[in-house]
Design an enzyme around this catalytic site. Structure first.
Site, PDB file in Angstrom:
ATOM      1  N   TYR A  44     -38.922  46.508  -1.806  1.00 62.41           N
ATOM      2  CA  TYR A  44     -40.139  46.452  -0.988  1.00 62.41           C
ATOM      3  C   TYR A  44     -39.849  46.822   0.466  1.00 62.41           C
ATOM      4  O   TYR A  44     -40.714  47.307   1.178  1.00 62.41           O
ATOM      5  CB  TYR A  44     -40.773  45.065  -1.090  1.00 62.41           C
TER       6      TYR A  44
ATOM      7  N   LYS B  86     -46.370  43.545   5.718  1.00 62.19           N
ATOM      8  CA  LYS B  86     -47.339  42.681   5.043  1.00 62.19           C
ATOM      9  C   LYS B  86     -47.286  41.253   5.579  1.00 62.19           C
ATOM     10  O   LYS B  86     -48.310  40.552   5.597  1.00 62.19           O
ATOM     11  CB  LYS B  86     -47.089  42.688   3.532  1.00 62.19           C
TER      12      LYS B  86
END
Length: 325
Positions: A161, A168
């Site tokens: 990620y 995020k």
């Protein structure tokens, strides 16, 4: 929450949904759920290349407004909200479901990401939501609900990620601060954190197929979620039944986020010595027949978190410190 065919709970609501790329998009699941619950929807598409994939979905949902939006192009976001003001005069629901990072920065290590790549990712994936909120507030004079799509990688390290994890995390923090600032005006703000879904955006992540497999193994409910699950949650949170809920991050992942040892990458298969015996697995997954097990058998029977424990155990047993104890 009432079904779409009887007493729709969002009847009369106006919803702007940003981020539909195709029928697999989370944003499409949200738009479909809102429409089924009686809301009118406005839909955006990224550019002329994306339009043929999004326009049939807009027609299917009876979207009154269908507008181009690339948040990186100055003026386009303002034009969308100007059209909302001109056509509807108000807005009840806003969905932000967009994210982007340059490929080299996304697929490389966080420590190696460029300043330019980081700023692009933050602007498109996070700051654009703040800009949308600013433009939406005057249209939510009677209150409303805003949604931003996140992922568990904002809270925990998820293999592959990379750059999007901190981005995020910033998005989730922004939701909390916006919820605090806008609450007095009756505007609620939610971060939604779905489990891994096979969307166009997810295709840019390394090892995404392994991530899907691991999530399905780890989920207490034993299955992955889909875009309609996410849409259903958002429709509920936008309804009067959820009028006193705001500021949280809502997981919809079959329970994966509550589980410890959440490893998606199967790198242990490259580092574990074979065969693995029952001795290696003691304390990892219970008892089993005392016989060597080959790589394929262990891969079939044991998820990555168990194999990671095996690898750690062997490293401890081989270390000088372990030998001296």
């Amino acid at each position: 929450m009432s079904s779409g065919s009887h007493n729709p709970v969002l009847a009369g609501n106006k919803a702007l949904v940003i981020g539909i790329a195709n029928e697999h998009s989370i944003a499409y699941g949200c738009a479909k759920a809102f429409s089924e619950q009686g809301a009118e929807v406005a839909i955006t598409y990224l550019n002329d290349k994306a339009r043929p994939y999004v326009e049939p979905l807009a027609r299917e949902l009876g979207a009154e407004l269908f507008m181009p939006l690339d948040v990186s192009i100055p003026g386009q976001l303002e034009a969308v909200f100007g059209q909302i003001q001109q056509t509807w005069g108000r807005l009840d629901i806003l969905v932000h479901s967009i994210a982007f990072a340059p490929k080299d920065d996304l697929q490389g290590r966080l420590v190696d990401c460029s300043a330019e790549g980081f700023l692009i990712a933050m602007d498109v994936s996070c700051h654009s939501f703040i800009r949308m909120a600013r433009l939406a507030v005057p249209l939510m004079a009677e209150g409303g609900t805003m949604f931003a799509m996140s992922f568990h990688g904002a809270q925990k390290v998820v293999e592959g990620y990379n750059l999007m994890g901190p981005v995020k995390a910033a998005l989730e923090a922004s939701c909390r601060y916006l919820a605090s600032e806008l609450g007095p005006q009756g505007i609620r703000v939610h971060a939604i954190s779905p489990g891994p879904l096979q969307t166009r955006a997810a295709s840019g992540l390394k090892g995404f197929d392994q991530l899907l497999d691991e999530a399905a193994q780890r989920a207490p409910l034993g299955e992955l979620v889909d875009i309609l699950d996410v849409g259903g949650l958002c429709a509920y949170l936008a309804s009067p039944d959820a009028r006193r809920i705001t500021g949280g991050t809502f997981y919809i992942d079959g329970g994966v986020n509550i589980m410890a040892c959440y490893f998606w990458a199967l790198r242990t298969f490259r580092t574990t010595e074979w065969p693995v015996t029952s001795y290696d697995l003691i304390g990892c997954s219970g008892t089993m027949p005392n016989r060597p097990r080959n790589q394929k058998a262990v891969q079939r029977d044991f998820p990555a978190y168990v194999l990671q424990a095996i690898h750690r155990r062997r490293c401890r047993l081989k270390s000088p410190a372990a030998a001296s104890v």
